[in-house]
Design an enzyme around this catalytic site. Structure first.
Site, mmCIF file in Angstrom:
data_model
loop_
_atom_site.group_PDB
_atom_site.id
_atom_site.type_symbol
_atom_site.label_atom_id
_atom_site.label_comp_id
_atom_site.label_asym_id
_atom_site.label_seq_id
_atom_site.Cartn_x
_atom_site.Cartn_y
_atom_site.Cartn_z
ATOM 1 N N ARG A 34 27.960 43.728 48.995
ATOM 2 C CA ARG A 34 27.691 42.777 47.918
ATOM 3 C C ARG A 34 26.203 42.399 47.882
ATOM 4 O O ARG A 34 25.842 41.258 47.634
ATOM 5 C CB ARG A 34 28.564 41.533 48.066
ATOM 6 C CG ARG A 34 29.076 41.000 46.714
ATOM 7 C CD ARG A 34 30.008 39.815 46.901
ATOM 8 N NE ARG A 34 31.306 40.225 47.419
ATOM 9 C CZ ARG A 34 32.003 39.533 48.318
ATOM 10 N NH1 ARG A 34 31.524 38.424 48.812
ATOM 11 N NH2 ARG A 34 33.178 39.976 48.724
ATOM 12 N N ARG A 38 25.675 37.178 43.331
ATOM 13 C CA ARG A 38 25.285 35.879 42.775
ATOM 14 C C ARG A 38 24.249 35.127 43.595
ATOM 15 O O ARG A 38 23.632 34.188 43.114
ATOM 16 C CB ARG A 38 26.533 35.001 42.610
ATOM 17 C CG ARG A 38 27.380 35.376 41.416
ATOM 18 C CD ARG A 38 28.622 34.513 41.334
ATOM 19 N NE ARG A 38 29.595 34.886 42.358
ATOM 20 C CZ ARG A 38 30.658 34.137 42.667
ATOM 21 N NH1 ARG A 38 30.859 32.976 42.065
ATOM 22 N NH2 ARG A 38 31.506 34.551 43.597
ATOM 23 N N ARG A 47 23.867 38.103 34.652
ATOM 24 C CA ARG A 47 25.247 37.633 34.446
ATOM 25 C C ARG A 47 25.329 36.492 33.441
ATOM 26 O O ARG A 47 26.385 36.276 32.831
ATOM 27 C CB ARG A 47 25.851 37.193 35.780
ATOM 28 C CG ARG A 47 26.375 38.329 36.598
ATOM 29 C CD ARG A 47 27.725 38.871 36.097
ATOM 30 N NE ARG A 47 28.817 38.023 36.559
ATOM 31 C CZ ARG A 47 29.561 37.266 35.794
ATOM 32 N NH1 ARG A 47 29.363 37.233 34.493
ATOM 33 N NH2 ARG A 47 30.531 36.523 36.299
ATOM 34 N N ASP A 83 33.351 47.534 40.585
ATOM 35 C CA ASP A 83 34.402 46.723 41.194
ATOM 36 C C ASP A 83 35.549 47.637 41.597
ATOM 37 O O ASP A 83 35.813 48.651 40.935
ATOM 38 C CB ASP A 83 34.915 45.656 40.220
ATOM 39 C CG ASP A 83 35.845 44.669 40.915
ATOM 40 O OD1 ASP A 83 35.336 43.729 41.569
ATOM 41 O OD2 ASP A 83 37.079 44.850 40.828
ATOM 42 N N TYR A 160 46.823 44.175 45.016
ATOM 43 C CA TYR A 160 46.393 43.521 43.773
ATOM 44 C C TYR A 160 47.374 43.820 42.647
ATOM 45 O O TYR A 160 47.759 42.938 41.873
ATOM 46 C CB TYR A 160 45.001 44.005 43.372
ATOM 47 C CG TYR A 160 43.856 43.185 43.923
ATOM 48 C CD1 TYR A 160 43.615 41.887 43.477
ATOM 49 C CD2 TYR A 160 42.996 43.723 44.874
ATOM 50 C CE1 TYR A 160 42.554 41.148 43.967
ATOM 51 C CE2 TYR A 160 41.935 42.986 45.380
ATOM 52 C CZ TYR A 160 41.714 41.697 44.919
ATOM 53 O OH TYR A 160 40.662 40.966 45.413
#
Length: 352
Positions: A34, A38, A47, A83, A160
Protein backbone atom coordinates in the site's frame (compact mmCIF):
# COMPACT_ATOMS: atom_id res chain seq x y z
CA UNK A 1 35.35 -10.12 -16.83
CA UNK A 2 32.09 -8.15 -16.84
CA UNK A 3 29.25 -8.88 -19.24
CA UNK A 4 28.92 -6.76 -22.39
CA UNK A 5 26.47 -3.91 -21.85
CA UNK A 6 24.17 -5.40 -24.49
CA UNK A 7 23.70 -8.54 -22.34
CA UNK A 8 22.89 -6.75 -19.10
CA UNK A 9 19.17 -6.67 -18.24
CA UNK A 10 18.71 -3.84 -15.71
CA UNK A 11 15.39 -5.27 -14.49
CA UNK A 12 16.52 -8.86 -14.10
CA UNK A 13 19.72 -7.67 -12.42
CA UNK A 14 17.93 -5.25 -10.06
CA UNK A 15 18.43 -5.78 -6.35
CA UNK A 16 14.76 -6.74 -5.87
CA UNK A 17 14.75 -9.40 -8.60
CA UNK A 18 18.06 -10.80 -7.41
CA UNK A 19 16.66 -11.10 -3.89
CA UNK A 20 13.61 -12.94 -5.29
CA UNK A 21 16.07 -15.48 -6.71
CA UNK A 22 17.99 -15.60 -3.40
CA UNK A 23 21.12 -14.19 -5.03
CA UNK A 24 23.68 -12.00 -3.24
CA UNK A 25 22.73 -8.31 -3.18
CA UNK A 26 24.66 -5.15 -2.20
CA UNK A 27 21.88 -4.13 0.23
CA UNK A 28 18.47 -5.41 1.33
CA UNK A 29 15.74 -4.31 -1.09
CA UNK A 30 12.62 -2.71 0.37
CA UNK A 31 9.17 -1.88 -0.91
CA UNK A 32 6.00 -1.42 1.10
CA UNK A 33 2.51 -2.78 0.70
CA UNK A 34 0.00 0.00 0.00
CA UNK A 35 2.89 2.38 -0.76
CA UNK A 36 0.53 4.38 -3.00
CA UNK A 37 -2.20 5.28 -0.53
CA UNK A 38 -4.03 7.82 1.58
CA UNK A 39 -1.03 8.62 3.80
CA UNK A 40 0.50 10.41 0.80
CA UNK A 41 -0.67 13.92 -0.12
CA UNK A 42 -0.19 13.33 -3.85
CA UNK A 43 -2.55 10.35 -3.70
CA UNK A 44 -5.17 12.26 -1.69
CA UNK A 45 -5.18 15.00 -4.32
CA UNK A 46 -5.93 12.47 -7.07
CA UNK A 47 -8.60 10.73 -4.97
CA UNK A 48 -10.32 14.05 -4.27
CA UNK A 49 -11.27 14.13 -7.96
CA UNK A 50 -12.67 10.61 -8.37
CA UNK A 51 -13.82 7.49 -6.54
CA UNK A 52 -11.63 4.51 -5.73
CA UNK A 53 -12.99 2.18 -8.42
CA UNK A 54 -12.85 5.00 -10.97
CA UNK A 55 -9.18 5.53 -10.12
CA UNK A 56 -8.47 1.81 -10.53
CA UNK A 57 -10.16 1.90 -13.95
CA UNK A 58 -8.35 5.01 -15.24
CA UNK A 59 -4.97 3.69 -16.47
CA UNK A 60 -3.19 7.04 -16.73
CA UNK A 61 -4.02 7.96 -13.13
CA UNK A 62 -3.38 4.46 -11.75
CA UNK A 63 0.04 4.64 -13.40
CA UNK A 64 0.61 8.15 -12.04
CA UNK A 65 0.00 7.23 -8.40
CA UNK A 66 2.11 4.06 -8.77
CA UNK A 67 5.10 5.92 -10.20
CA UNK A 68 4.79 8.93 -7.89
CA UNK A 69 4.89 6.73 -4.77
CA UNK A 70 7.86 4.67 -5.98
CA UNK A 71 9.89 7.72 -6.96
CA UNK A 72 9.12 9.79 -3.88
CA UNK A 73 9.87 6.97 -1.45
CA UNK A 74 12.98 5.60 -3.15
CA UNK A 75 11.82 1.97 -2.92
CA UNK A 76 13.36 -0.92 -4.84
CA UNK A 77 10.14 -2.07 -6.53
CA UNK A 78 6.85 -0.50 -7.57
CA UNK A 79 3.51 -2.31 -7.27
CA UNK A 80 0.71 -1.50 -9.68
CA UNK A 81 -2.16 0.49 -8.20
CA UNK A 82 -5.23 -1.74 -8.37
CA UNK A 83 -7.45 -3.74 -6.02
CA UNK A 84 -7.70 -7.46 -5.35
CA UNK A 85 -11.47 -7.46 -6.01
CA UNK A 86 -11.36 -6.17 -9.59
CA UNK A 87 -11.43 -9.72 -10.98
CA UNK A 88 -14.78 -10.53 -9.36
CA UNK A 89 -16.77 -8.17 -11.60
CA UNK A 90 -16.16 -10.28 -14.76
CA UNK A 91 -17.47 -13.23 -12.72
CA UNK A 92 -20.87 -11.52 -12.50
CA UNK A 93 -20.58 -10.01 -9.02
CA UNK A 94 -21.77 -6.48 -8.29
CA UNK A 95 -18.98 -4.57 -6.51
CA UNK A 96 -19.22 -1.18 -4.86
CA UNK A 97 -16.77 0.71 -2.66
CA UNK A 98 -18.90 2.53 -0.09
CA UNK A 99 -17.33 5.55 1.52
CA UNK A 100 -16.09 4.62 4.99
CA UNK A 101 -17.34 1.03 4.67
CA UNK A 102 -14.96 -0.54 2.18
CA UNK A 103 -16.00 -3.01 -0.52
CA UNK A 104 -19.57 -4.27 -0.69
CA UNK A 105 -20.73 -7.13 -2.93
CA UNK A 106 -24.45 -6.78 -3.55
CA UNK A 107 -25.08 -10.34 -4.78
CA UNK A 108 -22.95 -12.58 -2.52
CA UNK A 109 -22.61 -16.32 -3.05
CA UNK A 110 -24.10 -18.47 -0.29
CA UNK A 111 -24.91 -21.86 -1.84
CA UNK A 112 -24.32 -24.20 -4.79
CA UNK A 113 -26.95 -22.45 -6.94
CA UNK A 114 -25.18 -19.13 -6.39
CA UNK A 115 -21.86 -20.70 -7.38
CA UNK A 116 -23.45 -22.10 -10.54
CA UNK A 117 -24.58 -18.64 -11.69
CA UNK A 118 -21.05 -17.22 -11.63
CA UNK A 119 -19.32 -16.68 -14.95
CA UNK A 120 -16.06 -18.33 -15.98
CA UNK A 121 -13.36 -15.73 -16.62
CA UNK A 122 -12.49 -17.09 -20.05
CA UNK A 123 -11.26 -13.74 -21.30
CA UNK A 124 -9.54 -11.23 -19.04
CA UNK A 125 -10.26 -8.48 -21.58
CA UNK A 126 -12.74 -6.93 -19.12
CA UNK A 127 -9.67 -6.08 -17.03
CA UNK A 128 -7.78 -4.37 -19.86
CA UNK A 129 -7.61 -1.20 -17.77
CA UNK A 130 -5.25 -3.00 -15.37
CA UNK A 131 -2.99 -4.13 -18.20
CA UNK A 132 -3.03 -0.64 -19.74
CA UNK A 133 -2.00 0.82 -16.38
CA UNK A 134 0.86 -1.69 -16.15
CA UNK A 135 2.06 -0.76 -19.64
CA UNK A 136 1.94 2.97 -18.84
CA UNK A 137 3.67 2.43 -15.51
CA UNK A 138 6.40 0.27 -17.01
CA UNK A 139 7.07 2.94 -19.63
CA UNK A 140 7.32 5.66 -16.98
CA UNK A 141 9.45 3.83 -14.39
CA UNK A 142 13.21 3.92 -14.58
CA UNK A 143 14.71 0.98 -16.45
CA UNK A 144 16.05 -0.84 -13.37
CA UNK A 145 12.97 -0.53 -11.12
CA UNK A 146 10.82 -3.69 -11.23
CA UNK A 147 7.04 -3.56 -11.27
CA UNK A 148 5.01 -6.03 -9.23
CA UNK A 149 1.62 -7.23 -10.42
CA UNK A 150 -0.78 -8.82 -7.96
CA UNK A 151 -4.06 -10.53 -7.22
CA UNK A 152 -6.02 -11.72 -4.24
CA UNK A 153 -5.46 -15.37 -3.36
CA UNK A 154 -8.38 -17.78 -3.87
CA UNK A 155 -9.44 -17.98 -0.21
CA UNK A 156 -9.42 -14.24 0.39
CA UNK A 157 -11.42 -13.60 -2.78
CA UNK A 158 -13.84 -16.40 -1.94
CA UNK A 159 -14.37 -15.01 1.56
CA UNK A 160 -15.27 -11.59 0.15
CA UNK A 161 -17.58 -13.18 -2.42
CA UNK A 162 -19.38 -15.29 0.18
CA UNK A 163 -19.52 -12.76 3.01
CA UNK A 164 -20.43 -9.84 0.74
CA UNK A 165 -17.62 -7.76 2.21
CA UNK A 166 -15.16 -7.87 5.07
CA UNK A 167 -15.83 -10.16 8.03
CA UNK A 168 -14.57 -10.86 11.54
CA UNK A 169 -15.69 -14.46 11.96
CA UNK A 170 -16.29 -15.72 8.39
CA UNK A 171 -19.49 -17.49 9.37
CA UNK A 172 -20.93 -17.64 5.84
CA UNK A 173 -17.57 -18.65 4.35
CA UNK A 174 -16.93 -21.48 6.77
CA UNK A 175 -20.56 -22.60 6.64
CA UNK A 176 -20.26 -23.09 2.88
CA UNK A 177 -16.92 -24.90 3.33
CA UNK A 178 -18.27 -27.26 5.98
CA UNK A 179 -21.81 -27.81 4.69
CA UNK A 180 -21.20 -28.07 0.94
CA UNK A 181 -17.57 -28.80 0.21
CA UNK A 182 -18.43 -29.54 -3.42
CA UNK A 183 -19.78 -26.02 -3.94
CA UNK A 184 -16.80 -24.58 -2.06
CA UNK A 185 -14.24 -26.37 -4.21
CA UNK A 186 -16.17 -25.42 -7.37
CA UNK A 187 -16.02 -21.76 -6.31
CA UNK A 188 -12.32 -21.95 -5.47
CA UNK A 189 -11.53 -23.70 -8.76
CA UNK A 190 -13.45 -21.06 -10.73
CA UNK A 191 -11.55 -18.27 -8.97
CA UNK A 192 -8.22 -20.03 -9.44
CA UNK A 193 -8.68 -20.51 -13.18
CA UNK A 194 -9.42 -16.81 -13.57
CA UNK A 195 -6.46 -15.80 -11.42
CA UNK A 196 -3.98 -17.73 -13.55
CA UNK A 197 -5.15 -15.91 -16.68
CA UNK A 198 -5.21 -12.56 -14.88
CA UNK A 199 -1.73 -12.83 -13.39
CA UNK A 200 -0.16 -14.04 -16.62
CA UNK A 201 -1.79 -11.18 -18.52
CA UNK A 202 -0.19 -8.78 -16.02
CA UNK A 203 3.18 -10.36 -16.81
CA UNK A 204 2.60 -9.96 -20.55
CA UNK A 205 1.68 -6.29 -19.94
CA UNK A 206 5.01 -5.65 -18.21
CA UNK A 207 5.06 -6.90 -14.59
CA UNK A 208 8.38 -8.48 -13.53
CA UNK A 209 7.00 -10.32 -10.49
CA UNK A 210 3.57 -11.06 -9.01
CA UNK A 211 2.20 -11.25 -5.48
CA UNK A 212 -0.74 -13.23 -4.14
CA UNK A 213 -2.44 -11.48 -1.21
CA UNK A 214 -4.13 -13.95 1.17
CA UNK A 215 -5.14 -11.28 3.63
CA UNK A 216 -7.82 -13.29 5.44
CA UNK A 217 -6.36 -16.79 5.42
CA UNK A 218 -5.22 -16.50 9.04
CA UNK A 219 -8.86 -17.15 10.01
CA UNK A 220 -8.36 -20.83 9.17
CA UNK A 221 -7.00 -23.75 11.14
CA UNK A 222 -4.13 -25.72 9.58
CA UNK A 223 -6.47 -28.64 8.83
CA UNK A 224 -8.98 -26.38 7.08
CA UNK A 225 -6.20 -24.72 5.09
CA UNK A 226 -4.85 -28.10 3.99
CA UNK A 227 -8.26 -29.37 2.84
CA UNK A 228 -10.02 -26.29 1.52
CA UNK A 229 -7.31 -23.89 0.37
CA UNK A 230 -3.92 -25.43 -0.32
CA UNK A 231 -4.79 -27.26 -3.58
CA UNK A 232 -6.25 -24.12 -5.12
CA UNK A 233 -3.51 -21.69 -4.08
CA UNK A 234 -0.97 -24.23 -5.25
CA UNK A 235 -2.68 -24.45 -8.66
CA UNK A 236 -2.55 -20.66 -9.10
CA UNK A 237 1.14 -20.41 -8.20
CA UNK A 238 2.01 -23.36 -10.43
CA UNK A 239 0.12 -21.70 -13.28
CA UNK A 240 2.13 -18.47 -13.26
CA UNK A 241 4.49 -18.02 -16.20
CA UNK A 242 7.71 -19.96 -15.47
CA UNK A 243 10.59 -17.76 -14.39
CA UNK A 244 8.37 -15.02 -12.95
CA UNK A 245 8.92 -14.71 -9.18
CA UNK A 246 5.80 -15.27 -7.07
CA UNK A 247 5.47 -13.69 -3.62
CA UNK A 248 2.96 -15.58 -1.47
CA UNK A 249 1.74 -13.31 1.32
CA UNK A 250 -0.78 -13.78 4.11
CA UNK A 251 -1.60 -12.28 7.49
CA UNK A 252 -2.18 -14.13 10.74
CA UNK A 253 -0.31 -17.08 9.24
CA UNK A 254 2.09 -18.04 12.04
CA UNK A 255 0.27 -21.40 12.31
CA UNK A 256 0.27 -21.92 8.53
CA UNK A 257 3.83 -21.21 7.37
CA UNK A 258 4.75 -24.79 6.50
CA UNK A 259 1.49 -25.16 4.58
CA UNK A 260 2.08 -21.89 2.74
CA UNK A 261 5.47 -23.22 1.72
CA UNK A 262 3.80 -26.38 0.45
CA UNK A 263 1.34 -24.27 -1.56
CA UNK A 264 4.28 -22.58 -3.26
CA UNK A 265 5.97 -19.29 -3.94
CA UNK A 266 9.53 -18.10 -4.49
CA UNK A 267 9.15 -15.67 -1.58
CA UNK A 268 6.87 -16.15 1.44
CA UNK A 269 5.58 -12.96 3.05
CA UNK A 270 5.60 -12.85 6.85
CA UNK A 271 3.45 -10.61 9.01
CA UNK A 272 4.74 -9.06 12.26
CA UNK A 273 3.27 -11.72 14.55
CA UNK A 274 6.22 -14.06 13.99
CA UNK A 275 9.94 -13.38 14.30
CA UNK A 276 11.56 -13.25 10.89
CA UNK A 277 14.35 -15.66 11.80
CA UNK A 278 11.94 -18.23 13.24
CA UNK A 279 9.56 -17.87 10.30
CA UNK A 280 12.35 -18.29 7.75
CA UNK A 281 13.70 -21.36 9.53
CA UNK A 282 10.24 -22.95 9.43
CA UNK A 283 9.70 -22.08 5.77
CA UNK A 284 13.15 -23.24 4.73
CA UNK A 285 16.12 -21.33 3.40
CA UNK A 286 15.44 -22.52 -0.15
CA UNK A 287 12.68 -19.86 -0.24
CA UNK A 288 13.00 -16.13 0.13
CA UNK A 289 11.07 -14.22 2.78
CA UNK A 290 9.47 -10.78 2.80
CA UNK A 291 8.76 -8.66 5.84
CA UNK A 292 8.03 -8.04 8.50
CA UNK A 293 7.79 -4.72 10.37
CA UNK A 294 4.56 -3.95 12.23
CA UNK A 295 2.90 -1.12 10.21
CA UNK A 296 2.22 0.72 13.48
CA UNK A 297 5.97 0.93 14.13
CA UNK A 298 5.94 3.72 11.53
CA UNK A 299 4.25 5.90 14.16
CA UNK A 300 7.21 5.50 16.55
CA UNK A 301 10.01 8.04 16.93
CA UNK A 302 12.89 7.69 14.48
CA UNK A 303 15.25 6.10 17.00
CA UNK A 304 12.78 3.35 17.86
CA UNK A 305 11.80 2.85 14.22
CA UNK A 306 15.44 2.43 13.25
CA UNK A 307 15.99 -0.05 16.09
CA UNK A 308 12.98 -2.13 15.02
CA UNK A 309 14.22 -2.21 11.43
CA UNK A 310 17.71 -3.23 12.58
CA UNK A 311 16.26 -6.09 14.64
CA UNK A 312 14.60 -7.51 11.52
CA UNK A 313 17.75 -7.08 9.45
CA UNK A 314 19.75 -8.80 12.19
CA UNK A 315 17.30 -11.71 12.19
CA UNK A 316 17.76 -12.07 8.42
CA UNK A 317 21.54 -12.30 9.08
CA UNK A 318 22.42 -11.07 5.59
CA UNK A 319 21.14 -14.35 4.12
CA UNK A 320 20.26 -13.97 0.41
CA UNK A 321 16.54 -13.81 -0.24
CA UNK A 322 15.27 -11.24 2.28
CA UNK A 323 13.04 -8.45 0.97
CA UNK A 324 12.19 -5.87 3.62
CA UNK A 325 8.51 -4.90 3.89
CA UNK A 326 5.83 -4.27 6.45
CA UNK A 327 3.76 -7.10 7.87
CA UNK A 328 0.74 -5.58 6.08
CA UNK A 329 -0.12 -2.33 4.30
CA UNK A 330 0.78 1.23 5.29
CA UNK A 331 -1.98 2.75 7.43
CA UNK A 332 -3.69 5.92 6.13
CA UNK A 333 -2.58 8.09 9.07
CA UNK A 334 1.12 7.16 8.74
CA UNK A 335 3.54 10.14 8.57
CA UNK A 336 5.11 10.02 5.11
CA UNK A 337 8.44 11.31 6.45
CA UNK A 338 8.67 8.22 8.69
CA UNK A 339 8.12 5.96 5.70
CA UNK A 340 10.99 7.64 3.85
CA UNK A 341 13.16 7.44 6.98
CA UNK A 342 12.53 3.68 7.21
CA UNK A 343 13.52 3.11 3.58
CA UNK A 344 16.69 5.16 3.97
CA UNK A 345 17.58 3.34 7.21
CA UNK A 346 17.13 -0.13 5.69
CA UNK A 347 19.32 0.78 2.74
CA UNK A 348 21.99 2.27 4.98
CA UNK A 349 22.06 -0.44 7.67
CA UNK A 350 22.05 -3.35 5.20
CA UNK A 351 24.64 -1.94 2.81
CA UNK A 352 27.57 -4.32 2.41
Amino acid sequence: MSEPASLVDPLRDSVFMRACRREAVPFTPIWLMRQAGRYMQEYREVRARLGFLELCKTPALAAEVTVTAAERLGVDAAIIFADILLIIEPMGLELEFSKGEGPVIHNPVRNAADVARLREVDDVGALDFVFAAIKETRAALRSNLPLIGFAGAPFTLASYIVEGGASKNYVHTKSLMYNDSGAWHALMSLISRGLIKYLNAQVVAGAQAVQLFDSWVGALSPDDYREFVLPHTSAVIAGVTPGVPVIHFGTGTSTLLELQRAAGGDVIGLDWRVRLDEGWQRIGYDRGVMGNLDPVALFANREHLRARAKLILDQASGRPGHIFNLGHGILPETPVENVIALIDAVHEMSSK
